[in-house]
Design a protein around this motif. Sequence first.
Motif, PDB file in Angstrom:
ATOM      1  N   UNK A 154       0.599  -1.637  -0.046  1.00  0.00           N
ATOM      2  CA  UNK A 154       0.190   0.408   0.028  1.00  0.00           C
ATOM      3  C   UNK A 154       1.218   1.464  -0.368  1.00  0.00           C
ATOM      4  N   UNK A 155       1.876   1.180   0.714  1.00  0.00           N
ATOM      5  CA  UNK A 155       2.933   2.597   0.902  1.00  0.00           C
ATOM      6  C   UNK A 155       3.351   2.522   2.368  1.00  0.00           C
ATOM      7  N   UNK A 156       4.570   3.263   2.242  1.00  0.00           N
ATOM      8  CA  UNK A 156       5.841   3.153   2.853  1.00  0.00           C
ATOM      9  C   UNK A 156       6.279   4.277   3.895  1.00  0.00           C
ATOM     10  N   UNK A 157       4.685   4.820   4.378  1.00  0.00           N
ATOM     11  CA  UNK A 157       4.350   5.569   4.445  1.00  0.00           C
ATOM     12  C   UNK A 157       3.957   6.151   6.311  1.00  0.00           C
ATOM     13  N   UNK A 158       3.204   4.884   7.227  1.00  0.00           N
ATOM     14  CA  UNK A 158       2.682   4.598   8.359  1.00  0.00           C
ATOM     15  C   UNK A 158       2.641   3.736   8.258  1.00  0.00           C
ATOM     16  N   UNK A 159       4.082   2.918   9.602  1.00  0.00           N
ATOM     17  CA  UNK A 159       4.808   4.291   9.721  1.00  0.00           C
ATOM     18  C   UNK A 159       6.781   4.961   9.244  1.00  0.00           C
ATOM     19  N   UNK A 201       9.302   4.605  -6.669  1.00  0.00           N
ATOM     20  CA  UNK A 201       8.919   5.826  -5.908  1.00  0.00           C
ATOM     21  C   UNK A 201      10.004   6.270  -4.571  1.00  0.00           C
ATOM     22  N   UNK A 202      10.471   4.898  -4.262  1.00  0.00           N
ATOM     23  CA  UNK A 202      11.712   5.446  -3.072  1.00  0.00           C
ATOM     24  C   UNK A 202      13.142   5.457  -3.769  1.00  0.00           C
ATOM     25  N   UNK A 207      11.271  -0.965  -4.803  1.00  0.00           N
ATOM     26  CA  UNK A 207      10.078  -1.015  -4.092  1.00  0.00           C
ATOM     27  C   UNK A 207       9.038  -1.570  -5.142  1.00  0.00           C
ATOM     28  N   UNK A 208       9.309  -2.161  -5.682  1.00  0.00           N
ATOM     29  CA  UNK A 208       8.231  -2.879  -7.516  1.00  0.00           C
ATOM     30  C   UNK A 208       9.300  -3.951  -7.554  1.00  0.00           C
ATOM     31  N   UNK A 209       8.509  -5.121  -7.548  1.00  0.00           N
ATOM     32  CA  UNK A 209       9.343  -6.322  -7.984  1.00  0.00           C
ATOM     33  C   UNK A 209       8.646  -7.604  -8.494  1.00  0.00           C
ATOM     34  N   UNK A 210       9.015  -8.139  -9.458  1.00  0.00           N
ATOM     35  CA  UNK A 210       8.110  -9.247 -10.384  1.00  0.00           C
ATOM     36  C   UNK A 210       9.585  -9.838 -10.456  1.00  0.00           C
ATOM     37  N   UNK A 211       8.542 -11.210  -9.942  1.00  0.00           N
ATOM     38  CA  UNK A 211       9.361 -12.542 -10.063  1.00  0.00           C
ATOM     39  C   UNK A 211       9.029 -13.727 -10.656  1.00  0.00           C
ATOM     40  N   UNK A 212      10.473 -14.583 -11.228  1.00  0.00           N
ATOM     41  CA  UNK A 212       9.432 -15.888 -11.528  1.00  0.00           C
ATOM     42  C   UNK A 212      10.615 -16.841 -10.951  1.00  0.00           C
TER      43      UNK A 212
END
Length: 336
Positions: A154-159, A201-202, A207-212
């Motif tokens: 979702x996000x890495x803002x909280x916490x 974003x980071x 912060x985005x991963x696609x794995x096989x």
Amino acid sequence: MAKTRVGIFGAGYIASVHADILAGDERVELVGVADMVEANAARLAERIGDARTGTTLEDLFRMEVDTVYITTPNTTHVDPVVASLNEGRNVFCEKPMATDLAGGDRIREAALASTGSYNLGMNRRYAYTHDKLKRLIESGELAPYSAQLKLNRGELLRPAWTADPSKTGGFLYETTIHQIDLLTYLFGSIATLRCAARSAISDAEFDDFSMLFTFESGTVATLSSSAHSGWSFPFERVEIYGRYATAMTEELERVRYALELDQTVHTEDYTHIPFAEKGGYVKEDRLFIDALQDGGEPPVDVDDACALNLLLACIYESARENREIDFSARVRESIG
């Protein structure tokens, strides 16, 4: 049989989850809580009753605990785990084992030399949804040909600390580690892996991963994980495809499955079950205490933990170097 005397090191949220569960286990005596912020230790100790408080791991040792729950931030696990094992104490450590291979090696060495028992906390294995998938596979009712898993945190803002790799070790160690662990838990040994990742974003990390993944059983699985995409339901999902059969989860709330072509889709709904129970925390704590009381193997022992630690390192390596990794060969090298 004597009660297991538990001390908790680190008094944050997850410590309170375990403390509540252990307080209800008649085989356990919650002896003490230690946290570098003494007010946090005092607050948790008051919540569970008569536990003593301290600020250091040595304070727990002086309370004569035989078992330590390590519930500190990700990058601070190795030293207290090694110190506890060197003292002959049993250890339950929250995930991850470590955030690099050297840390995992230190823990393995200490665990093999210790009279204490080591266990890694991987509660998602025992979540009601994943437990159902595991039983369908083990019974032979569902033979996984392929699968796809996804987790969007979702996000890495909280916490805010969840965006700090100096505390988490990286996004995969903080959040997606559970889905990565489920790969081998459900489908067995991994043969090869490849990961494509980006920093959307980071500025600090992927912060985005696609794995096989390919498995020695022949199963093929994909895993996608995003750190910033929003909390749209279901943000956590497993889908398994067999011979005219499907099974899928919706977060920790539901599992749906159909085991034959044109047959009824069965739904099991766990929304009414308390979080600690349906999330697998109750079962993992019970299995750990079972092992200590009965002299059996812990549910996620040091070998399992090292294998997961190696897998995470290889996924990051594949992302950095943009290449496929023969994971089965890496495993053989690691056990040398």
